[in-house]
Design an enzyme around this catalytic site. Structure first.
Site, PDB file in Angstrom:
ATOM      1  N   GLU A 247      -1.937  -5.842   7.184  1.00  0.00           N
ATOM      2  CA  GLU A 247      -2.864  -6.956   7.045  1.00  0.00           C
ATOM      3  C   GLU A 247      -4.287  -6.401   6.970  1.00  0.00           C
ATOM      4  O   GLU A 247      -4.916  -6.090   7.973  1.00  0.00           O
ATOM      5  CB  GLU A 247      -2.695  -7.889   8.237  1.00  0.00           C
ATOM      6  CG  GLU A 247      -3.137  -9.305   7.992  1.00  0.00           C
ATOM      7  CD  GLU A 247      -2.744 -10.238   9.119  1.00  0.00           C
ATOM      8  OE1 GLU A 247      -2.966 -11.446   8.967  1.00  0.00           O
ATOM      9  OE2 GLU A 247      -2.237  -9.770  10.147  1.00  0.00           O
TER      10      GLU A 247
ATOM     11  N   THR B  32       0.849  -1.191   0.000  1.00  0.00           N
ATOM     12  CA  THR B  32       0.000   0.000   0.000  1.00  0.00           C
ATOM     13  C   THR B  32       0.883   1.239   0.000  1.00  0.00           C
ATOM     14  O   THR B  32       1.996   1.199   0.502  1.00  0.00           O
ATOM     15  CB  THR B  32      -0.881   0.020   1.269  1.00  0.00           C
ATOM     16  OG1 THR B  32      -1.710  -1.131   1.298  1.00  0.00           O
ATOM     17  CG2 THR B  32      -1.761   1.253   1.344  1.00  0.00           C
TER      18      THR B  32
END
Length: 321
Positions: free
Chosen positions: A244, A192
């Site tokens: 996560e 990300t």
């Protein structure tokens, strides 16, 4: 107010054996993007414009997993997602299932500014992009040779991999693998990118963008486009998360930072420490945050996070570990 501040990240969870050359490449990219944001803030650009500008730059470089260089689905295609939020009025926009839009974060901005909605996905988001005249490319533009190789490894391992660009020679599986809904995660590098900004007027904004997980099921949506989970901004702070995704979703991690500041009276660093320590339920993640007072904080509970920050008083730092 304490002046402007900016923080960026390229994802949490870094291979401990990442070659020094790759580490230097990451630091150079983060430094370039920080300098872009600094220049914009010195030119009095609003926070919301700065986070979009910086994340666009991150999406355009294939090093991290967003835009060009995004992770591949189980079918070998790219499905991207992004979100953006303006703390002033808590306006927000988000997109998922993006396959042709060159810069998903800018489409999320258009959802916020030019539509009556907060979130568009898949064919609806692509149709909206066409209506708005957004630059589009073939899906192949986002696919890199490294990603194709990592997808093959992922399929062979029958697991979801966090990274795809790190050469096989440095991507040894860590003994204590992360878990995602009971599935083993080989630990490579981040998944990300994000940016948080407070401008000189005390306005906060956040943006996050990703290609998701390598070998993910088609249609899978992570935390990055979910307001309150992967991204959040209000008149108190701005937050962008990474790691996560399913754990971040369950904990509404980004919103929780603002909530404990508002309801418990915690300072920014205290709030960040609290949510990462107490709210992740054994999940692995990290986040960056800024406050309306010009403070910057980051925290992660895994091996490394690509990150950097700068403040109006001249402080600047780029780190991995």
């Amino acid at each position: 107010m304490g002046g402007w501040a900016i923080a960026i990240h390229g994802g949490a969870g870094v291979d401990p054996n990442l070659p020094s050359q790759r580490q230097e490449q990451a630091k150079q990219l983060l430094t370039r993007c920080l300098n872009l944001g600094i220049s914009a803030l010195r030119s009095s650009l609003p926070a919301i414009d700065v986070v979009e500008l910086v994340v666009r730059e991150l999406e355009s470089d294939p090093f991290f997993n967003s835009g060009r260089g995004s992770a591949l689905t189980e079918k070998g295609t790219v499905e991207m997602e992004a979100s953006i939020m303006d703390g002033a009025g808590r306006r927000c926009g988000a997109v998922s299932g993006i396959t042709t839009v060159k810069n998903p974060v800018s489409l999320a901005r258009l959802v916020m500014d030019k539509s009556p909605h907060s979130y568009l996905a898949f064919s609806g988001a692509e149709e909206f992009a066409h209506q708005q005249g957004v630059e589009t490319v073939n899906n192949e533009y986002f696919i890199t040779e490294d990603n194709v190789g990592m997808l093959k490894l992922a399929k062979e391992a029958k697991s979801i991999l966090y990274d795809y660009r790190v050469p096989e020679t440095c991507s040894a599986v860590v003994e204590n693998q992360w878990q995602m809904n009971g599935m083993p995660l080989a630990l490579y590098a981040p998944e990300t990118v994000g940016c948080v900004v407070v401008d000189s007027e005390g306005r906060c904004a956040a943006a996050t963008s990703t290609g998701g997980l390598m070998n993910k099921m088609t249609g899978r949506i992570g935390d990055s486009p979910l307001i309150g989970s992967g991204t959040y901004a209000c008149d108190v702070c701005a937050v962008s998360c990474t790691g996560e995704g399913e754990a971040i979703i369950r904990s509404t991690l980004a919103r929780d930072v603002a909530a404990v500041m508002e309801y418990k009276g915690l300072g920014l660093q205290e709030a960040v420490e609290y949510v990462v320590t107490e709210r992740l339920d054994q999940g692995k993640a990290g986040l960056i945050a800024v406050s309306r007072n010009g403070e910057v904080a980051c925290r992660f509970n895994c091996v490394g996070m690509f990150r950097g920050y700068a403040t109006e008083d001249g402080s600047m730092e780029v780190r991995i570990w």
